[in-house]
Design a protein around this motif. Structure first.
Motif, mmCIF file in Angstrom:
data_model
loop_
_atom_site.group_PDB
_atom_site.id
_atom_site.type_symbol
_atom_site.label_atom_id
_atom_site.label_comp_id
_atom_site.label_asym_id
_atom_site.label_seq_id
_atom_site.Cartn_x
_atom_site.Cartn_y
_atom_site.Cartn_z
ATOM 1 N N SER A 317 -21.673 -50.368 -42.035
ATOM 2 C CA SER A 317 -22.449 -49.841 -43.159
ATOM 3 C C SER A 317 -22.808 -48.377 -42.927
ATOM 4 C CB SER A 317 -23.696 -50.684 -43.387
ATOM 5 O OG SER A 317 -24.721 -50.272 -42.516
ATOM 6 N N THR A 325 -19.257 -49.796 -50.159
ATOM 7 C CA THR A 325 -19.019 -51.040 -49.426
ATOM 8 C C THR A 325 -17.667 -50.996 -48.749
ATOM 9 O OG1 THR A 325 -18.177 -52.001 -51.459
ATOM 10 C CG2 THR A 325 -20.437 -52.533 -50.853
ATOM 11 N N SER A 329 -18.688 -57.560 -49.147
ATOM 12 C CA SER A 329 -20.065 -57.085 -49.095
ATOM 13 C C SER A 329 -21.023 -58.173 -48.653
ATOM 14 C CB SER A 329 -20.484 -56.554 -50.463
ATOM 15 O OG SER A 329 -20.250 -57.563 -51.433
ATOM 16 N N LEU A 332 -21.016 -58.251 -44.971
ATOM 17 C CA LEU A 332 -21.719 -57.081 -44.463
ATOM 18 C C LEU A 332 -23.218 -57.281 -44.550
ATOM 19 C CD1 LEU A 332 -20.539 -54.426 -43.437
ATOM 20 C CD2 LEU A 332 -21.228 -53.383 -45.575
ATOM 21 N N LEU A 336 -25.952 -57.368 -41.554
ATOM 22 C CA LEU A 336 -27.132 -56.500 -41.462
ATOM 23 C C LEU A 336 -28.405 -57.326 -41.350
ATOM 24 C CD1 LEU A 336 -26.209 -53.727 -44.045
ATOM 25 C CD2 LEU A 336 -26.423 -53.509 -41.571
#
Lengths: 391, 261, 296
Positions: A317, A325, A329, A332, A336
């Motif tokens: 990221s 992105t 996504s 991801l 995170l």
């Protein structure tokens, strides 16, 4: 000529196909250990060439997890004593072994003579530290096992949980080994070779106990204590024995841990760690050493794997910048989230525990072991059919 | 009679209490060597408690349990088992998750002859011990007719089979005294007959002394040489089957009426 | 100087009563659930923690008065406990006890870490609503009131009789027409309401954080065993006894020669578990319990 009439239900042939007790199989010969040691040394050599330090580290952690899970299974799964304090024994071993190494240095160099090459002296010292760690933990295991033998089920669980907390409190107050600030300066004697060799040793010893009359006695204690007594089995002594042997290996694992991380603190061996090991044993199947090993191979590296995923997500990221992105996504975002909240690991463990109990309480392997016989049965045979087929 | 008439097992004035409840009250019992004694009585008479007193599960608060002159009071159950007393239980207590063979091998555990260290290190003693146990277990399974079921999970057997495994497990210990607690419970007449013949055969072949708790009168009368009748924790009658059958006190105990004139 | 010592003693007595009350309130929950289910509800400490958070949210976010927060906790905690009982314990009622135990551990772990996820691990403090001594009086008073109330319920009402019946013999109670599921639910409700109250008050005195239930939960369990598990009075007596014991022990410092001394105040957990082990080995029915002999 069977004295009972043909009862409804499967006859003996079909019954043979049902899961058998976990004792199919023969003990593992010591040649296996010798072979493993050679393989371990070779693997260590090769691995340091192929893998980076971090990957080696993860392998070591996994190996330690295997020893902890397998040894706990002896008490929880095989003897049926639910212990929640296994990390406490690990702590005893870790601190005992580390204290020996750090305070006494390498006396073997002197005892074996000045000409002793350094690696030999170092190995001898480490063996001594391991022995001391294991025996100290085993001693504590006996002390814990004696009252534990008189406790039942839930009470035993809380009492052993308490034991783990007591060890933690005693160590926090023990200034001689660092107390609240922890204990550092431990040489990194643990290599992949040591971990593999000791894991193999653990598995062999536990396996040999399990498929002997003493293993059957432990299982009998689990199944029905009164009936076990009626067969001449001293239930209390066997329970203490199980605690002692299991603690011994936990002590070894602790010593390995201390000499890998080079710094230990009482919080490394708390209730959380005990629960982690219990989760591994439950996942693998209480009563199956193979199961514990398999589960440890999966759960051992899990914290590190999650950390890697989280770090990857963070890097990904950051590289693409906010808003843009790269890659899926959702993945991801998950990564995170994981990075920001490491407690997800424990949420996974807790869901595993609850889920397993509700859906598959016997874990992966139930109480079965992998044996040569079982493997042979799984392979296709020329001529077709299993033994016992055909009515 | 001289010293050779000393019984194998003797209970002298045994009293067993649980809190306020007296389960056995001054029980006297003598079991001669090689005898086949039946222990009968209405429900709650204390028959299983007598077995538990003999095997050390409930130590008597008064009186003695004597095995060939040796007082067993205070000896823990596992030690008593090693002295040669084996038993089955009123409700079958098998090691359900183990195979039938392993259950029976557990019975022979006390004759294994090797310790933990040898178990780990392997070697001749362990191999010989395991061979001995396996051979014994197969022998006993052959004897009870369960050889085909050796590898089956013990908990998966039909009820009658489970009872036989329990008997096999007890026999594997090579006991001198065998205590059978309601071995025929749940069996139909044909099975009971087979059991009857089996007990007789086993007793002759192995030279066992047997004490048998039973409610099935046909089995008891058919096989026992001596019968002891308990009621409310006391012995109320003793003798041969025909004697006991005709004893008014026994009849009254079973029917619940006060003994009349 | 004389006043100083007297003041210290009063201070320590207050501490003992305060801690004892918290533990007693939590212990009641352990006792009641153990009584009806023969299960140690490992997640009970987390119900205590949730109560504290509910009260905290009510006061800090919703700006309710603290008593309203207390009331909210008394509603929220039973709801949570019922949910746990329904989802995690009831499906396993017929399963081996070990399965329920492992599930309870899992639920406890889940609640702790969900709280960390939602609220972060940092301790949060209440605004200063009551003075310390007023707070201590409130807790002690609440504990006494709760214990008395629960005792009355268990011994004087029909529901209470049903609870005692189920505790004694679940199957027989069911055969007599008692709705066991309902009674189990009631036991959970009563126990967790008490724990929720304890959580709010404890949180007001100290602070609120996701792992706050672990230590008090453990100590409260020891208190329950010490007093006699399954008994409301036992929970109160056990809590008080443990509170006094630990405060007394904390003031002892065993000289070890020279400057060093063994300060027992640093060994509270060790002492508590020695007490637990002694109780389980020598007096498993607890200080108030009667030995129960069972025919095998």
């Amino acid at each position: 000529m069977s004295p009972f009439s043909a009862a409804p239900g499967p006859g003996p042939v079909a019954a043979r196909r049902r899961p058998v007790g976990s004792l199919s199989g023969s003990p593992l010969r010591w040649g296996v250990l010798a072979a493993v040691v050679l393989v371990a040394l070779a693997a260590d050599r090769l691995a340091s060439g192929w893998l980076n330090a971090y990957q080696l580290h993860v392998l070591c952690i996994t190996g330690i997890a295997v020893i902890m899970a397998a040894s706990l299974n002896l008490v929880n799964g095989i003897t049926g004593q639910f212990s929640l304090g296994h990390a406490g024994f690990m702590a005893v071993g870790a601190y005992a072994g580390a204290a020996l190494t750090v305070k006494w240095g390498q006396p073997w160099a002197i005892y074996l003579g000045h000409g002793t090459p350094q690696p030999v002296a170092a190995a001898a010292s480490f063996v001594l530290a391991l022995l001391v760690a294991g025996l100290a933990a085993a001693g504590v295991g006996v002390v814990v096992g004696m009252p534990a033998a008189r406790l039942r089920g839930d009470y035993l669980a809380i009492a052993t949980l308490g034991f783990g907390e007591v060890v933690r409190e005693l160590l926090l107050n023990a200034e001689a080994v660092g107390g609240r600030t922890g204990f550092g300066g431990i040489p990194q004697s643990t290599s992949l070779a040591w971990v593999l060799a000791l894991a193999a040793l653990t598995i062999i010893v536990l396996r040999n106990i399990l498929c002997s009359t003493h293993g059957r006695a432990l299982l009998a204690v689990r199944e029905d204590e009164s009936a076990a007594m009626a067969q001449g089995i001293d239930v209390a002594r066997y329970k203490v024995g199980a605690f002692a042997v299991s603690a011994f290996f936990a002590g070894l694992a602790g010593c390995l841990f201390a000499h890998r991380f080079c710094f230990i603190h009482p919080d490394n061996f708390g209730a959380l760690q005990s629960i982690e090991i219990v989760t591994t044993v439950v996942l693998g199947g209480m009563g199956s050493i193979t199961g514990s090993v398999a589960a440890a191979l999966v759960l051992g590296p899990l914290p590190e794997v999650l950390k890697l995923a989280a770090d990857w997500a963070e890097r990904a990221s950051a590289a693409t910048g906010a808003g843009a992105t790269a890659g899926p996504s959702a993945l991801l975002a998950a990564g995170l989230e994981l990075k920001a909240h490491p407690e997800y690991l424990w949420i996974v463990y807790s869901l595993l525990l609850v889920g397993m109990m509700l859906l598959r309480p016997q874990g992966l392997m139930g109480d079965r072991e992998v044996s040569l016989g079982m493997l042979r049965r799984l392979l296709p045979r020329p001529g077709g059919g299993e033994v016992g087929d055909g009515r | 009679m001289g010293a050779e008439a000393e019984p194998l097992l003797q209970l002298r004035g045994c009293t067993v209490t649980f809190g306020g409840l007296t389960a056995l009250s001054g029980l006297d019992l003598a079991v001669p060597h090689g005898a086949l004694v039946g222990l009968i009585g209405p429900n709650g008479a204390g028959k299983s408690t007598a077995f538990n007193a003999i095997t050390g599960v409930y130590p008597p608060v008064a009186g003695q349990v004597v095995l060939e002159g040796r007082v067993l009071n205070g000896t823990p159950p596992h030690r008593i088992a090693r002295l040669g007393i084996a038993r089955t239980f009123q409700t079958v207590r098998l090691f359900g998750n183990l195979s039938v063979l392993d259950n029976v091998k557990c019975g022979a555990h006390m004759h294994a002859g090797y310790g933990w260290l040898q178990a780990v290190v392997l070697g001749a003693r362990r191999a010989a011990g395991e061979r001995r146990l396996t051979r014994k277990a197969h022998e006993v399974l052959e004897l009870v007719g369960l050889s085909d079921w050796a590898q089956a999970k013990a908990g998966s057997l039909p009820y009658g089979g489970e009872r036989l495994v329990e008997i096999a497990r007890a026999l594997a210990a090579e006991p001198r005294l065998l205590l059978l607690d309601e071995p025929a419970a749940g069996m139909n007449p044909q099975e009971t007959n087979t059991l009857l013949g089996f007990i007789r055969r086993v007793r002759e072949a192995l030279g066992l002394t047997i004490v048998l708790i039973e409610h099935d009168m046909r089995l008891v009368m058919g096989i026992c040489e001596r019968i002891v009748v308990l009621d409310h924790g006391e012995r109320i009658a003793e003798g041969s089957p025909s004697e006991v059958r005709a004893d008014p006190r026994v009849i009254a105990a079973y029917l619940g009426e006060p003994t009349g004139g | 100087m004389h006043g100083g010592l007297a003041q210290q003693v009063v201070e320590q007595a207050f501490n003992a009563l305060f801690n004892g009350s918290v533990w007693a309130l939590i212990a009641v929950g352990y006792s009641m659930v153990y009584g009806v289910l023969k299960l140690i509800n490992f997640a009970h400490g987390e119900v205590f923690m949730v109560g504290a958070f509910v009260g905290y949210l009510a006061v800090v976010e919703l700006h309710w008065p603290w008593m309203a927060g207390l009331g909210l906790a008394m509603v929220a905690c039973p709801l949570l406990a019922l949910l746990i009982e329904r989802a995690a314990y009831r499906p396993l009622r017929a399963a081996p006890r070990l399965a329920a135990l492992i599930t309870a551990i899992g639920v406890s772990l889940l609640l702790q870490n969900l709280a960390i996820r939602i609220f972060s691990a940092e301790p949060k403090g209440y605004p200063r609503l009551l003075s310390d001594s007023a707070l201590r009086l409130v807790i002690i008073g609440t504990a006494i009131a709760c214990t008395v109330a629960l005792h009355e319920v268990v011994h004087r009402t029909q529901v209470g009789t049903a609870i005692r019946a189920v505790s004694h013999d679940r199957e027989a109670a069911a055969l007599m027409g008692i709705n066991v599921n309902r009674i189990v639910a009631i036991a959970f409700v009563l126990g967790s309401a008490a724990a929720g109250v304890a959580g709010v008050l404890y949180g007001m005195y100290y602070n609120v954080e996701p792992l706050m239930g672990f230590r008090p939960g453990l100590y409260a369990f020891v208190a329950a065993v010490l007093g006699g598990i399954g008994s409301v009075r036992g929970a109160a007596v056990g809590g008080l006894a443990l509170g006094i014991l630990l405060v007394a022990a904390s003031s002892i410092a065993i000289p070890l020669g020279g400057e060093a001394a063994l300060e027992l105040s640093k060994y509270k957990t060790t002492i508590t578990f020695l007490v637990l082990t002694a109780a389980l080995l020598f007096r498993p029915a607890g200080l108030l319990g009667r030995g129960q002999v069972q025919k095998l």
